[in-house]
Structures are given as structure tokens and as C-alpha cells.
Motif scaffolding. Structure first.
Motif, PDB file in Angstrom:
ATOM      1  N   ALA A  82      72.553  57.033  62.028  1.00 62.47           N
ATOM      2  CA  ALA A  82      72.905  55.642  62.298  1.00 62.47           C
ATOM      3  C   ALA A  82      72.783  54.766  61.058  1.00 62.47           C
ATOM      4  O   ALA A  82      73.350  53.663  61.020  1.00 62.47           O
ATOM      5  N   MET A  83      72.087  55.243  60.038  1.00 60.73           N
ATOM      6  CA  MET A  83      71.884  54.455  58.822  1.00 60.73           C
ATOM      7  C   MET A  83      72.844  54.868  57.695  1.00 60.73           C
ATOM      8  O   MET A  83      72.707  54.397  56.574  1.00 60.73           O
ATOM      9  N   ILE A  84      73.766  55.764  57.994  1.00 57.55           N
ATOM     10  CA  ILE A  84      74.705  56.243  56.967  1.00 57.55           C
ATOM     11  C   ILE A  84      76.057  55.560  57.161  1.00 57.55           C
ATOM     12  O   ILE A  84      76.654  55.640  58.241  1.00 57.55           O
ATOM     13  N   GLU A  85      76.527  54.894  56.126  1.00 56.62           N
ATOM     14  CA  GLU A  85      77.853  54.276  56.138  1.00 56.62           C
ATOM     15  C   GLU A  85      78.876  55.315  55.683  1.00 56.62           C
ATOM     16  O   GLU A  85      78.812  55.824  54.561  1.00 56.62           O
ATOM     17  N   ASN A  86      79.798  55.631  56.598  1.00 55.65           N
ATOM     18  CA  ASN A  86      80.812  56.644  56.288  1.00 55.65           C
ATOM     19  C   ASN A  86      82.095  56.298  57.043  1.00 55.65           C
ATOM     20  O   ASN A  86      82.475  56.976  57.991  1.00 55.65           O
ATOM     21  N   PRO A  87      82.775  55.217  56.636  1.00 53.74           N
ATOM     22  CA  PRO A  87      83.995  54.813  57.365  1.00 53.74           C
ATOM     23  C   PRO A  87      85.093  55.862  57.221  1.00 53.74           C
ATOM     24  O   PRO A  87      85.230  56.508  56.178  1.00 53.74           O
ATOM     25  N   ARG A  88      85.854  56.047  58.293  1.00 50.04           N
ATOM     26  CA  ARG A  88      86.938  57.026  58.288  1.00 50.04           C
ATOM     27  C   ARG A  88      88.280  56.321  58.459  1.00 50.04           C
ATOM     28  O   ARG A  88      88.380  55.246  59.076  1.00 50.04           O
ATOM     29  N   GLY A  89      89.300  56.944  57.911  1.00 48.47           N
ATOM     30  CA  GLY A  89      90.653  56.420  58.053  1.00 48.47           C
ATOM     31  C   GLY A  89      91.218  56.718  59.434  1.00 48.47           C
ATOM     32  O   GLY A  89      90.587  57.375  60.265  1.00 48.47           O
ATOM     33  N   GLY A  90      92.413  56.250  59.683  1.00 50.13           N
ATOM     34  CA  GLY A  90      93.051  56.480  60.968  1.00 50.13           C
ATOM     35  C   GLY A  90      94.521  56.127  60.908  1.00 50.13           C
ATOM     36  O   GLY A  90      95.060  55.772  59.853  1.00 50.13           O
ATOM     37  N   GLN A 121     112.009  60.203  64.393  1.00 52.49           N
ATOM     38  CA  GLN A 121     110.890  59.728  65.212  1.00 52.49           C
ATOM     39  C   GLN A 121     109.573  60.152  64.545  1.00 52.49           C
ATOM     40  O   GLN A 121     109.458  61.291  64.082  1.00 52.49           O
ATOM     41  N   PRO A 122     108.569  59.249  64.448  1.00 47.65           N
ATOM     42  CA  PRO A 122     108.535  57.850  64.881  1.00 47.65           C
ATOM     43  C   PRO A 122     109.271  56.953  63.881  1.00 47.65           C
ATOM     44  O   PRO A 122     109.687  57.410  62.820  1.00 47.65           O
ATOM     45  N   GLN A 123     109.386  55.668  64.250  1.00 45.31           N
ATOM     46  CA  GLN A 123     110.107  54.736  63.388  1.00 45.31           C
ATOM     47  C   GLN A 123     109.172  53.809  62.608  1.00 45.31           C
ATOM     48  O   GLN A 123     109.540  53.325  61.541  1.00 45.31           O
ATOM     49  N   LYS A 124     107.977  53.598  63.110  1.00 39.85           N
ATOM     50  CA  LYS A 124     107.055  52.689  62.424  1.00 39.85           C
ATOM     51  C   LYS A 124     105.627  53.067  62.765  1.00 39.85           C
ATOM     52  O   LYS A 124     105.310  53.334  63.918  1.00 39.85           O
ATOM     53  N   LEU A 125     104.783  53.112  61.748  1.00 35.53           N
ATOM     54  CA  LEU A 125     103.376  53.416  61.984  1.00 35.53           C
ATOM     55  C   LEU A 125     102.507  52.771  60.920  1.00 35.53           C
ATOM     56  O   LEU A 125     103.001  52.346  59.862  1.00 35.53           O
ATOM     57  N   SER A 126     101.228  52.712  61.207  1.00 34.48           N
ATOM     58  CA  SER A 126     100.250  52.114  60.299  1.00 34.48           C
ATOM     59  C   SER A 126      99.183  53.155  59.975  1.00 34.48           C
ATOM     60  O   SER A 126      98.643  53.807  60.878  1.00 34.48           O
ATOM     61  N   LEU A 127      98.897  53.313  58.678  1.00 41.33           N
ATOM     62  CA  LEU A 127      97.871  54.264  58.220  1.00 41.33           C
ATOM     63  C   LEU A 127      96.737  53.502  57.559  1.00 41.33           C
ATOM     64  O   LEU A 127      96.973  52.627  56.720  1.00 41.33           O
ATOM     65  N   THR A 128      95.516  53.843  57.939  1.00 46.87           N
ATOM     66  CA  THR A 128      94.330  53.314  57.264  1.00 46.87           C
ATOM     67  C   THR A 128      93.756  54.430  56.412  1.00 46.87           C
ATOM     68  O   THR A 128      93.367  55.479  56.934  1.00 46.87           O
ATOM     69  N   LEU A 129      93.725  54.214  55.098  1.00 42.57           N
ATOM     70  CA  LEU A 129      93.393  55.284  54.154  1.00 42.57           C
ATOM     71  C   LEU A 129      92.017  55.075  53.547  1.00 42.57           C
ATOM     72  O   LEU A 129      91.702  53.994  53.024  1.00 42.57           O
ATOM     73  N   ARG A 130      91.209  56.115  53.613  1.00 42.59           N
ATOM     74  CA  ARG A 130      89.933  56.182  52.901  1.00 42.59           C
ATOM     75  C   ARG A 130      90.148  57.064  51.680  1.00 42.59           C
ATOM     76  O   ARG A 130      90.847  58.074  51.743  1.00 42.59           O
ATOM     77  N   SER A 131      89.583  56.702  50.573  1.00 41.64           N
ATOM     78  CA  SER A 131      89.795  57.430  49.320  1.00 41.64           C
ATOM     79  C   SER A 131      89.503  58.923  49.495  1.00 41.64           C
ATOM     80  O   SER A 131      88.435  59.306  49.965  1.00 41.64           O
TER      81      SER A 131
END
Length: 806
Positions: A82-90, A121-131
């Protein structure tokens, strides 16, 4: 000499191994190598990096950057999940309209507009990128049936194409008829070109400007490019307008076709292009001018790639140079135009090289009078439409993209070949796996949009990229916090992020005060000479320990006098693999003890089959039995190699493993795998009791065939059972038939010969006796001298009665 060479090779291989290991470690420690001072900097170092926000995580002497490490390392060092920051993309799909799926019957009943047909297909999407963390998605492409087609026929009207123009005049209706087999929505247009209207490309004398042809030939004035017919579905109108065209002329052999192609590509409104399949048929029997050739006519301005049609005529040919090939490629691609070069046999090599530079283009061989142009167009269209090639717009710096194609018949390709699929028929569906990866934080975290589309098609996938540049805990940061030495920094994610000019774990020092003698004094242990035990740097009067290449190894302590890698080892493992090293002392796990944690307190490994510790004949030390009775051996002191019955007990197992015979040969692998079998050549090679440091039992056993086999049974010093066996059986020798038969025959023959000799000898003796007796009787015999009364003379005298004695 060979020994020296082997030594050199060994040394080189060792150095290479050390170098490779060191390099691999350095490359693998991206989290530590980043030397991150705050959480956002840490997560940009790599996808495996995490930041521990626990305020009490750091040990004495450790730097703030020690909070940044791989997740497993942070957990192992006591940082709670719970104390580790490790954000993930999506990723989120914003528009996912299904590809159009119609059968032949449906497409005739239901007329769809081009914008209602979906092939991607698909026609539009959003990516959240982590290094360093790729985000992948699948893109489907399905070649739709009855897809609309716009075809623009661009023809060279120089004098050499005179006979070709006659055949093209009826092209409209004929091509409409053929294309109706492919699509019910087909439009056709026509344009023509000659050359720039300046010297030395054409003659600028007044007479030649009116009629550039020689003799009585009636030709139209020269021009650069003319849009004769906007795209239409009226084939008859095409025939009528093309029938009104006249041949022109120029001076040099190459033509100004590139000017015309550029205008056709960029003048979409004037040409009438729709968002459908766009085909440009370029027909000529000559080469082409390109960028730089305009200097011959005094034209030096580069082509601006814009539309300059007035009354459907290109008016800036004398002002702008010819476009370059790269410029044409860009404009054709931007406007989704697929080019078909219909050229004569003579110029095939030139245009095939040009085709290799222009994606989604084809080359067909045009007959001398263009009589085969319809078949050429149909074949080229089928070739172009059967291949799909994906391209993407320019990527932001630090962003990469990878393609993997899954085409027909299960063909999978990667790399550059992963962008395309070939041999696609109408109705076929193919899939592309697309992976997008960011490195660091491009564009300072601002969103970017990229597009991916199949070459030659108007449809595209719009991808919005969002970048993770900061941790979630960044939002809760407290600026000028009292925890950071009277407000000299921002307290965020469990650590102080110092203001400019401040250093130290709590920002307690100014960067100008860091290297003073008074501060160094507090970094020397016991007033010694070594600063931070030579394992760190004195920063703001406090030791900050150095980092090592191996992320598992660390210095710690007030003076960096401790480390976690210089403890005792066992089995080449630190603390035997059963403890952790703290300040050069092993802290053993439960049930382990010893300086290297190599002594187990578990006695279950010492239990014999009778549930006694070491069979009651030894002591359990560090999980191993030390037998007190010298006759007993083995891991639980149950083996007695010299006790009676050992040989008979192991006879069947030795027999089946060594020779594959005996009662246990079918279950040998299951029941006879508790000893190590070693084969020797003869009995002299068997271990002798005096040679071994442990008891050895010699055995001699007989098998079902009355053959003897010899082996020894022993338990070595490593409590391993060893059986040495002679690999050949000692079997009694059977009778040798050949010598027996030969002896019998020889005996019979010899006895016969002996009997013959004896018989012959007796006969000789008998004959000699008889002869001697005869001689004796002959000597004693008295013969009568009178005449034999029955004797008759052998002579008979006969007298001739007629004889008178005369």
C-alpha cells in the motif's frame, strides 16, 4: 604450449563472463541507475520501477533515491504494497463501430453511403502510457464488398500519343461496364497534360504557340495540365468530352506529368474526390521531369504543393518547379490516392523504380495504341486492393510503435512486414496487433494525437496519447512543508523535494555549505581519517552511502560502515540462502542457525523408517545424522554394508540395473533407484576394503542361468549408496562340440587304421611262416626221375603222302 593456450582461453572467457555479468546487471538496474530524487522521476525510469512512500523506509546513510527500486526489492526490504507508488497505463476504446458485413444480395437491396461503410475497427481510442510499459490493441481490417471507387484518367497529350487518344475516346462507357462487376458506385474523370509553357520545353514562337505540330497537322496550343472532366458517373459524357480533345506537342522527350499529378492530388474540390477508393491512372509513353529540371527554363522556386487551377487549367507551371518524388509521395498519401502507371514497354524499368518509391502504386504495360487500357486498369486495381499496408502519422519524440500482422491462412509477420497483409479478397478480415510504447515523459506530459490508416483508404484510427509523468501522491504534496527544514522543500510521496539551492534529506543545508571541514568531521567514525568509511559521501554533515551495481547490495549505517553482502556464505549463497545479511552479520530464518545460516534445526530429515532419530544409532546435527555406531551408515544410520544378508537383499536390484535380468526387471526403475550404480571391467577394479575410507561389502551372487556376478555395496562419506559391479557375467563354459566331434571321428579313423595295421602285420607274419614251411618241405622233398605217363610232347610230326623226296 597447449597448456598455456588453454590457460589464456580460460582467462579470456572468465573476463568476458565477468564483463557480461556486470553489463547485464547495469542494464537491468534502470531504477537505481536513474538516481531519482522524487517519485515522478522514478516512475519515468522504467515500467518495473516503484517508489516507497513510507516515511520510515530509509535506513541511516541511505539516499532519497533508494526509495526508487524494482517492486520485488522494495517489498523484500519491508515496504508494504500500500506504500508503493506504481501507476500503470491503460486504454479506453472511444469509438468501436463494427466493420461492415454484407452479402451480395444485401448490397444490392440496401444502398449504403460511403460514410456508412466501415472497413477498419476500432476508429478511436485513448491510451495512457507509462514509461517503458507497452499498450497493445488489435486493429481489424475487412475489405468491404461493393465499395465505391473514384477513377481519374490523366493522359499525356503530346504528339506521340495521337493514336492512343482515339482508343481512349470510348473508354468511359466501356470502363463503366467493366467496373460495374466490382462496384455499383463508380465515377470517372479525365485530365490531360503536356509540358511547362516555357523554353526549352516548348517552342515559344507565336506560330508554334498556336500550333506546335509540323506540317499540316492540326494540334492544340501547348499547356501544362488541364482538368477536362470532373469525376462523374456519366460514362457517355466522358466519351463526349474526351472526343473533343486534340493532341498538342513539345520539344523535349520527358513530359511534365509530375505537375499534373500534384494538381490532381491537392485540388480535391475541383477534381471531385470523395472519401472512397481513389484511383489515378497516369498514361504516357515518355519519361518525366522532376524537381531541379525547372532550372533549364529559369524556374527556381520549389513546388509549393498547393492547388493552382483557374478555369480547370494549371496556371503556375511557369512559376513553380516540378515537384520532387518525395513531395509527390507525401501528397498522394495524404489524399489517399492510389496510382496506376500505364506506360509503354520502353519505359517500364523507369516507372517500376518509381513504383518502389510510391506506396500503393502499380505499373501496367500499355500497348502502343492504348487498346488494352481497360484490362490494365482492372488488373492494377485488383493488385492494389488485395494488399493492405498500415502507416502512422509522425510520432512524438520518445514514442515508438510496433506492428504484428495476422493475415490469411494463419501467416504472422512482425517488424516492417507486420504492417501489411497481401492476397486479401473481398470480404476477408485480417488483424493487426499494434503496440505503443513511451520512453520517459514526452512533451512534458501534454496529450498527443496520432493516426493510423491503411494506405489508399480514407478511414483511419485516431489514438489520443496521455502520458503518466507524476505519481498519484504528487497531488497531495505540501509546498514549503515544515518537515523539510522550515519550509525549504515540498513534502510529497514520503520525502522532501528540495527547493533550488537546498540539499540534504530534509533540505537542511544550502548547496554552498556542503563541503566544509566542520561537516566532514561528523562523517568520520571514531575521529578516524576515512570519510563515511570510504563507502559514501558526506553531504550536509551526514553520510550518504554509495550505490553498488547490484541492486541487492547496499551500504548503510551512520558512517556507511555496514553492508548486506559481506556475510558468511554457504553453498556459494549469502547466509546459505536461509537468512539476510545485516551489517555483515547473518540474521537467520526460523529453524536455521550458524554463522552462515547453514545449520538446520529441523530433525524431520533425520527420522528413520522406525520413526527414531537416526535409527537410535546417531545424533541429528544440522539436519544430518552423525552415526555413533561405526557399522551403520546412510542419511538415517539405517544402512549396514557389512551386516550379513546385504548381498542377498540387493541381488535382484543390482541384477536388473546392471544386466536387465532378474525378477525385478519390469519394476526396476520404480524399486531399484536408491543407489548409484558404477560398472567396472573386471574384479580387480572393484573397490577394496583397505583402499576406501568407508566399509565396503564384497558380494558374489548367481543368477538363474548359473552365471556368477560380482559387486560391492557401500555407503560413501556423502551418505550416498554406491554399488560397483563387474559388467560381465562369469558363466560356466559349455562343451565345445567341434573338438569333440573331431576327436571322435579322428579316434574312429585311428582305431580303424590301427586294426588294419595289426591285420596287415598278422598277415605278413602268417605268410612268412607259410613260406618258410614251404621252403623247408621243398628242401626235404625227393622227386622221381621217370617219365610222366600222362606227358605228351608238344611237337607233332605230319608226313605229306604226296611227297616223293625229290
Amino acid at each position: 604450449m597447449c597448456f598455456q593456450m588453454d590457460l589464456k582461453l580460460l582467462l579470456i572467457s572468465t573476463l568476458l563472463g565477468v564483463f557480461c555479468y556486470s553489463s547485464a546487471q547495469k542494464e537491468g538496474n534502470e531504477c537505481i541507475n536513474a538516481n531519482a530524487k522524487y517519485c515522478g522521476e522514478c516512475i519515468q525510469a522504467g515500467a518495473k520501477c516503484g517508489w516507497c512512500t513510507d516515511p520510515d523506509f530509509l535506513k541511516q546513510g541511505e539516499t532519497v533515491s533508494t526509495r526508487c527500486d524494482e517492486l520485488q526489492s522494495l517489498q523484500k526490504r519491508g515496504c508494504a504494497d500500500a506504500m508503493i507508488e506504481n501507476p500503470r497505463g491503460g486504454q479506453r476504446i472511444l469509438k468501436n463501430k463494427m466493420v461492415t458485413n454484407r452479402s451480395k444480395g444485401e448490397e444490392r437491396r440496401e444502398k449504403l453511403r460511403p460514410e456508412d461503410i466501415t472497413q477498419i475497427q476500432p476508429q478511436k481510442l485513448s491510451l495512457t502510457l507509462r514509461s517503458g510499459e507497452p499498450q497493445s490493441f488489435d486493429l481489424k481490417f475487412k475489405r468491404a464488398e461493393d465499395y465505391p471507387i473514384d477513377l481519374y484518367y490523366l493522359m499525356d497529350l503530346s504528339y506521340s500519343m495521337k493514336d492512343d487518344l482515339e482508343n481512349v475516346k470510348n473508354l468511359g462507357t466501356s470502363l463503366m461496364l467493366e467496373m460495374s462487376k466490382i462496384t455499383s458506385d463508380f465515377r470517372i474523370g479525365f485530365g490531360s497534360f503536356v509540358e511547362k509553357t516555357v523554353m526549352p520545353y516548348i517552342s515559344t514562337t507565336p506560330a508554334k504557340l498556336l500550333n506546335p505540330c509540323t506540317g499540316d497537322q492540326n494540334c492544340t496550343s501547348p499547356f501544362s495540365y488541364k482538368n477536362v472532366l470532373k469525376l462523374t458517373n456519366d460514362g457517355q459524357k466522358f466519351n463526349t468530352l474526351v472526343g473533343q480533345q486534340h493532341i498538342s506537342g513539345n520539344l523535349d522527350s520527358p513530359e511534365g506529368g509530375f505537375d499534373a499529378i500534384m494538381q490532381v492530388a491537392v485540388c480535391g474540390e475541383q477534381i471531385g474526390w470523395r472519401n472512397v477508393t481513389r484511383l489515378l491512372v497516369f498514361s504516357t509513353d515518355a519519361g518525366f521531369h522532376f524537381a531541379g529540371d525547372g532550372k533549364l527554363g529559369g524556374i527556381v522556386l520549389p513546388n509549393d504543393g498547393k492547388c493552382h487551377l483557374e478555369n480547370n487549367v494549371y496556371t503556375m507551371s511557369h512559376y513553380y518547379d516540378y515537384p520532387s518524388i518525395a513531395h509527390l509521395v507525401q501528397k498522394l498519401s495524404d489524399n489517399n490516392i492510389q496510382t496506376i502507371f500505364a506506360v509503354t514497354e520502353e519505359f517500364q524499368p523507369v516507372y517500376k523504380e518509381l513504383k518502389n518509391l510510391i506506396p500503393k502504386s502499380a505499373v501496367g504495360t500499355l500497348s502502343d495504341n492504348s487498346s488494352n487500357v481497360i484490362n490494365l486498369i482492372i488488373d492494377a486495381y485488383n493488385s492494389l486492393s488485395s494488399e493492405v499496408i498500415l502507416e502512422n502519422s509522425k510520432l512524438p519524440e520518445g514514442v515508438s510503435i510496433a506492428y504484428t500482422s495476422r493475415c490469411k491462412n494463419g501467416v504472422v509477420s512482425e517488424g516492417e512486414n507486420g504492417r501489411k497483409c497481401s492476397n486479401i479478397s473481398i470480404g476477408d478480415e485480417v488483424t493487426f496487433s499494434i503496440s505503443v510504447t513511451a520512453k520517459g515523459c514526452p512533451k512534458q506530459g501534454k496529450s498527443e494525437t496520432i493516426k493510423i490508416k491503411p494506405l489508399g483508404f480514407t478511414e483511419e484510427v485516431e489514438i489520443t496519447l496521455h502520458f503518466i509523468c507524476e505519481c498519484e501522491c504528487h497531488k497531495d504534496g505540501v509546498k514549503n512543508s515544515n518537515l523539510c527544514h522550515f519550509g525549504n522543500g515540498t513534502y510529497e510521496c514520503g520525502a522532501c523535494k528540495c527547493n533550488e539551492g537546498r540539499v540534504g534529506r530534509q533540505c537542511e543545508c544550502s548547496s554552498n555549505e556542503v563541503a566544509t571541514e566542520d561537516m566532514d568531521r561528523t562523517c568520520r567514525k571514531d575521529n578516524g581519517t576515512d570519510i563515511c568509511s570510504n563507502n559514501g559521501d558526506c553531504v550536509c554533515g551526514t553520510c550518504e552511502c554509495k550505490k553498488r551495481d547490484n541492486p541487492e547490495e547496499r551500504y548503510s549505517g551512520q558512517y556507511c560502515e555496514c553492508d548486506n553482502f559481506n556475510c558468511d556464505r554457504s553453498g556459494n549463497k549469502l547466509c546459505g540462502g536461509h537468512g539476510r545479511c545485516e551489517c555483515r552479520v547473518c540474521i537467520c530464518d526460523p529453524m536455521w542457525t550458524g554463522s552462515a545460516c547453514d545449520c538446520s534445526l529441523d530433525t524431520s530429515t533425520c527420522l528413520a523408517s522406525n520413526k527414531q532419530i537416526c535409527n537410535g544409532r546417531g545424533k541429528c546435527e544440522c539436519g544430518t545424522c552423525k552415526c555413533t555406531d561405526a557399522k551403520f551408515q546412510g542419511p538415517t544410520c539405517e544402512t549396514c554394508p557389512t551386516c550379513p544378508g546385504v548381498c542377498a537383499e540387493h541381488k535382484e536390484c543390482v541384477q536388473c540395473r546392471a544386466f536387465g535380468t532378474g525378477e525385478k526387471k519390469d519394476v526396476c526403475e520404480q524399486k531399484c533407484n536408491d543407489f548409484k550404480l558404477i560398472k567396472v571391467k573386471d574384479r580387480d577394479k572393484l573397490p577394496q576394503p583397505n583402499d576406501a575410507s568407508y566399509p565396503v561389502m564384497h558380494c558374489k551372487e548367481r543368477d538363474a542361468n548359473d552365471c556368477w556376478f560380482y559387486y560391492t555395496y557401500a555407503v560413501n562419506n556423502n551418505t550416498e549408496t554406491e554399488v560397483h559391479v563387474v559388467d560381465t557375467l562369469d558363466c560356466p563354459a559349455g562343451p565345445d562340440i567341434i573338438p569333440i566331434v573331431a576327436g571322435v571321428v579322428a579316434g574312429i579313423v585311428l582305431i580303424g587304421l590301427a586294426l588294419l595295421l595289426i591285420w596287415k602285420l598278422l598277415m605278413i607274419i602268417h605268410d612268412r611262416r607259410e613260406f618258410a614251411k614251404f621252403e623247408k618241405e621243398k628242401m626235404n622233398a625227393k622227386w622221381d626221375t621217370g617219365e610222366n605217363p600222362i606227358y605228351k610232347s608238344a611237337v607233332t610230326t605230319v608226313v605229306n603222302p604226296k611227297y616223293e623226296g625229290k
